[in-house]
Design an enzyme around this catalytic site. Structure first.
Site, PDB file in Angstrom:
ATOM      1  CB  THR A 175     -12.485  17.998  27.067  1.00  0.00           C
ATOM      2  OG1 THR A 175     -12.839  18.721  25.873  1.00  0.00           O
ATOM      3  CG2 THR A 175     -13.708  17.230  27.558  1.00  0.00           C
ATOM      4  CD  GLU A 193     -21.726  17.172  20.641  1.00  0.00           C
ATOM      5  OE1 GLU A 193     -21.838  17.652  19.490  1.00  0.00           O
ATOM      6  OE2 GLU A 193     -20.760  17.409  21.380  1.00  0.00           O
ATOM      7  CG  ASN A 277     -21.178  20.140  16.799  1.00  0.00           C
ATOM      8  OD1 ASN A 277     -20.231  19.994  17.548  1.00  0.00           O
ATOM      9  ND2 ASN A 277     -22.434  19.932  17.182  1.00  0.00           N
ATOM     10  CG  ASP A 319     -20.266  16.171  15.266  1.00  0.00           C
ATOM     11  OD1 ASP A 319     -20.308  17.308  15.754  1.00  0.00           O
ATOM     12  OD2 ASP A 319     -19.612  15.246  15.773  1.00  0.00           O
ATOM     13  CG  ASP A 321     -17.012  19.784  16.764  1.00  0.00           C
ATOM     14  OD1 ASP A 321     -18.089  20.269  16.446  1.00  0.00           O
ATOM     15  OD2 ASP A 321     -16.760  19.409  17.917  1.00  0.00           O
ATOM     16  NE  ARG A 346     -14.865  15.890  14.258  1.00  0.00           N
ATOM     17  CZ  ARG A 346     -15.502  16.211  15.377  1.00  0.00           C
ATOM     18  NH1 ARG A 346     -14.857  16.820  16.349  1.00  0.00           N
ATOM     19  NH2 ARG A 346     -16.777  15.932  15.541  1.00  0.00           N
TER      20      ARG A 346
END
Length: 601
Positions: A175, A193, A277, A319, A321, A346
């Site tokens: 992405t 994930e 993560n 999570d 990240d 984050r």
């Protein structure tokens, strides 16, 4: 212009084949405020423009100059590029690239439409976004959703080379944008994930040949770490620094993905970025610190060897990240000019480090709602120096599997996700789009199957309680003092990248679709305009024929807008975001559009 005949006479024919490095050209182009050749504005990731024709006194007169429909729905992250008289626009999957003629009302000069298997769509986490193109060496670089890296001739749009960086069938996707450095293109990978062992890779800019690859987790030879020379907070990391912090072979599915932003210091020849993560989201299944996930990396651009690392959230339980941008500045610390790196993580902490040594200067909360930690140990002689102190009540590890840990702030999407901040050398402040969101988090046991989700947690999200009732703030931050200077409340998370200018203004977009301009010193709102769809793109500016323009991609989506983008209704879907942002549907709808603004004649 260098006279090649003189070079040849003085030094022989070898002088004629000395390579012109990409960062020479890119540095020159980024110093020209009329153009915008990198997503982050410059190698330092400041997202600051020296243009000032549009300023705090006249920005209220902005008008729409022209628009362009991308023809694609889903979330539009990133921004267009401007190189000379051409604007380059990208889309979410299928990652179409348009070259638009600025001399002819945005007429399409060429269009590149990749042929990608749509089966990659369900493998992508948190929408089918792409954070944009980069320019160098007469080429436009695109990293597609299916991990194909493509070099396109900037004039014709024809493929110069392409290479496959990963395998979507194993959960590897992309992405992110890329970063051209010297004679290489630096790219990352998504898939945390799905239990991917993630990495950063350098490809030869001319040919696409792989030059080096550094993983985030694993043995030293894979992560390109030297136990004696690579340091963390000033001390050598030691042999097997990563695999010693994983149980058995868990590092092979350990995550640490690299789907964020990259910056570069030409003087130090170091590339900076963050790793994401650890996999799975269930912390009980992966005992240890899980190094080097959740880490700030400084790597040598030529070899990929890590000079220093700093892990922000050891054994991540939420999570959080660590992939957000690293902004490089030179500022005075303790009376001495210091090369700094500032990162808004984050996990809700704003970090400032010495980017040459990796020494920790500041680690403070940039959202007052953050409650999972009481803060970072800043005592250099302490055995826990640099580690955050975890509050037991909000520890999903201590509370255990199948227990719903409630009221954790921030939520998994962080006090700030990938939406990049800006820095103004005039005010010496950072302008940060933030999320003001908390969550309930219930981990559960999950088994690994290649290509299948490897999450292991159920989430629900909601606005931070006992606050202004909204889900976002746009803040000004002093990175040396670690203090909020001013804060603007927003109804929804600010998922747009900011832009600061020499006109003493800062631009950002909102999920409802507003482009806003505020006073850089005070935060006073000076202008707003509602675009056709929610904004998760990043504001950019350029000048053409002596006139300054501001451009933004609108098209709601991303993690915050995944409910709208993918048509999801289950509150726990979208890794917990659908329920939290359910109200967004009352304010905006899908649609991909570029809107370009300027002052009236």
């Amino acid at each position: 212009m260098i006279n090649t005949r003189i070079l040849s006479a003085l030094f022989g024919s070898a002088a004629l084949v000395t390579p012109v490095l990409a960062n020479d050209e890119v540095s020159k182009l980024t110093a020209d405020p009329n153009q915008w050749v990198l997503q982050t504005g410059d190698y330092a990731n400041t997202r600051h423009s020296k243009l000032s024709q549009i300023n705090k006194d006249n920005v209220g007169k902005l008008q729409v100059a022209w628009t362009f429909s991308t023809g694609v729905l889903r979330g539009h992250e990133g921004s267009p590029l401007v190189v000379g008289d051409v604007m380059y626009v990208h889309t979410p999957f299928p990652n179409i690239v348009y070259a638009l003629d600025l001399n002819n009302d945005g007429r399409i000069l060429w269009q590149y439409t990749p042929k990608q298997d749509p089966s990659v769509i369900p493998v992508m986490c948190c929408d089918t976004v792409n954070r944009g193109l980069a320019y160098a060496d007469g080429k436009i670089f695109l990293h597609q959703a299916d991990t194909t890296v493509v070099a396109l001739d900037a004039k014709s749009g024809k493929e110069v080379w392409k290479v496959v960086n990963g395998d979507p069938k194993r959960g590897e996707t992309n992405t992110a944008t890329v970063l051209p450095v010297k004679d290489k293109v630096i790219v990352g990978i998504s898939g945390g994930e799905f239990g991917v062992q993630c990495h950063v890779t350098a490809y030869d800019m001319k040919t696409g040949k792989k030059v080096w690859r550094g993983y985030s987790v694993g043995p030293d030879d894979q992560i390109l770490v030297d136990g004696e020379k690579t340091t963390s907070l000033g001390k050598p990391v030691g042999k097997d620094s990563s695999i010693k912090t994983w149980q058995g072979d868990q590092w092979k599915t350990g995550g640490g993905c690299t789907w964020g932003w990259y910056s570069y210091d030409p003087k130090l020849n170091l590339v900076y970025y963050g790793s994401g993560n650890p996999s799975t989201w269930n912390p009980k299944q992966r005992p240890g610190d899980n190094k080097w996930s959740m880490t700030i990396w400084a790597r040598d651009a030529d070899t990929g060897m890590a000079k220093w690392v700093y892990q922000m959230t050891p054994h991540d339980e939420w999570d959080f990240d660590g992939i957000n941008e690293m902004i490089l500045t030179d500022q005075e610390v303790g009376g001495k000019m210091t090369p700094l790196l500032t990162h808004f993580d984050r996990n809700g902490l704003g970090y400032t480090l010495n980017r040459e040594t990796g020494d920790l200067v500041v680690a403070e909360k940039f959202d007052p709602a953050v409650n999972w930690t009481t803060g970072v140990d800043m005592k250099k002689d302490s055995p826990t120096y640099g580690r955050p102190a975890v509050v037991a009540k909000y520890s999903t590890e201590q509370n255990g599997e199948d227990v719903n840990t409630k009221g954790v702030c921030p939520a998994a999407l962080g006090s700030k996700d990938q939406q990049p901040a800006a820095y103004s050398p005039k005010t010496k402040l950072f302008y940060v789009p933030t999320n003001h969101v908390c969550m309930d988090y219930e981990p559960f046991r999950v088994s690994y199957t290649p290509g299948q989700p490897f999450v292991g947690a159920t989430l629900s999200m909601y606005p931070a309680p006992n606050s202004h009732g909204g889900m976002g703030n746009f803040i000004a931050w002093d990175g040396v003092k670690g203090k909020i200077v001013w804060s603007l409340p927003e109804q929804f998370s600010v998922w747009s990248g900011a832009l600061s200018t020499d006109g003493d203004i800062v631009f950002y977009g909102t999920l409802e679709g507003y482009l806003k301009a505020v006073d850089a010193a005070t935060g006073k709102e000076l202008y707003k305009f509602k675009t056709p769809s929610g904004i998760i793109g990043n504001v950019m500016t350029y000048s053409h024929k002596g006139k300054q323009y501001v451009a933004i991609l609108s098209g709601v989506g991303g993690w915050a807008g995944i409910g709208l983008a993918a048509g999801l209704t289950d509150p726990n879907a979208g890794l917990g975001a659908v329920g939290g942002y359910a109200g967004l549907k009352s304010y905006t709808a899908l649609g991909g559009q570029l809107t370009v603004f300027t002052l009236p004649n």
